[in-house]
Design a protein around this motif. Structure first.
Motif, PDB file in Angstrom:
ATOM      1  N   UNK A  37       0.829  -1.210   0.000  1.00 52.50           N
ATOM      2  CA  UNK A  37       0.000   0.000   0.000  1.00 52.50           C
ATOM      3  C   UNK A  37       0.863   1.260   0.000  1.00 52.50           C
ATOM      4  N   UNK A  38       1.864   1.299   0.866  1.00 53.43           N
ATOM      5  CA  UNK A  38       2.712   2.487   0.975  1.00 53.43           C
ATOM      6  C   UNK A  38       3.533   2.671  -0.302  1.00 53.43           C
ATOM      7  N   UNK A  40       2.735   1.716  -3.300  1.00 51.35           N
ATOM      8  CA  UNK A  40       1.800   2.162  -4.333  1.00 51.35           C
ATOM      9  C   UNK A  40       1.473   3.647  -4.152  1.00 51.35           C
ATOM     10  N   UNK A  41       1.271   4.072  -2.923  1.00 49.70           N
ATOM     11  CA  UNK A  41       0.998   5.481  -2.651  1.00 49.70           C
ATOM     12  C   UNK A  41       2.157   6.376  -3.056  1.00 49.70           C
ATOM     13  N   UNK A  42       3.373   5.944  -2.743  1.00 48.98           N
ATOM     14  CA  UNK A  42       4.558   6.720  -3.117  1.00 48.98           C
ATOM     15  C   UNK A  42       4.726   6.776  -4.634  1.00 48.98           C
ATOM     16  N   UNK A  43       4.534   5.643  -5.288  1.00 46.55           N
ATOM     17  CA  UNK A  43       4.703   5.577  -6.741  1.00 46.55           C
ATOM     18  C   UNK A  43       3.672   6.432  -7.473  1.00 46.55           C
ATOM     19  N   UNK A  44       2.481   6.549  -6.893  1.00 45.84           N
ATOM     20  CA  UNK A  44       1.397   7.295  -7.541  1.00 45.84           C
ATOM     21  C   UNK A  44       1.144   8.669  -6.930  1.00 45.84           C
ATOM     22  N   UNK A  45       2.043   9.074  -6.037  1.00 44.64           N
ATOM     23  CA  UNK A  45       1.953  10.384  -5.381  1.00 44.64           C
ATOM     24  C   UNK A  45       0.581  10.614  -4.739  1.00 44.64           C
ATOM     25  N   UNK A  46       0.136   9.607  -3.983  1.00 40.36           N
ATOM     26  CA  UNK A  46      -1.158   9.715  -3.297  1.00 40.36           C
ATOM     27  C   UNK A  46      -1.012   9.396  -1.808  1.00 40.36           C
ATOM     28  N   UNK A  68      -4.826   2.820   8.180  1.00 39.78           N
ATOM     29  CA  UNK A  68      -4.176   1.816   9.026  1.00 39.78           C
ATOM     30  C   UNK A  68      -2.757   1.529   8.545  1.00 39.78           C
ATOM     31  N   UNK A  69      -2.599   1.400   7.240  1.00 38.26           N
ATOM     32  CA  UNK A  69      -1.287   1.097   6.694  1.00 38.26           C
ATOM     33  C   UNK A  69      -0.305   2.253   6.911  1.00 38.26           C
TER      34      UNK A  69
END
Length: 101
Positions: A37-38, A40-46, A68-69
């Motif tokens: 999750x983290x 993916x968030x970093x890769x997609x700037x979200x 939570x993550x």
């Protein structure tokens, strides 16, 4: 149980800090899920902000932001980089990042 202890220290602790400590100490989440999750968030700037994750009683929004993550990851980082004493100081003064760290 961890949220009760945290709230004894400061009953106005932000949702991300409450949940992050509870998740980290309970170790009841799959770490691969958290890492995925983290990343993916970093890769997609979200990546959510602290303000995004401080949802009060709105668990639906907290979940929507993958709270939570991210909260787990934040607390894990604080403990590994600074130790439990700094985490405890942050619980006491959650808006004093500069002073605490």
């Amino acid at each position: 149980m961890f949220i009760i202890i945290v709230n004894k220290i400061n009953e106005n602790t932000p949702r991300w800090l409450d949940e992050g400590i509870a998740c980290y100490e309970a170790k009841d989440n799959n770490e691969n899920w958290i890492i995925k999750t983290v990343k993916n968030g970093l890769a997609n700037d979200i990546v959510p902000t602290f303000k995004d994750l401080d949802t009060g009683d709105d668990f639906e929004t907290f979940f929507k932001y993958d709270g939570y993550q991210y909260s787990y990851t934040i607390v894990e980082s604080i403990i590994k980089l600074f130790g439990y004493d700094k985490l405890c100081n942050l619980i006491k003064e959650p808006n004093s990042f500069v002073d605490v760290f």
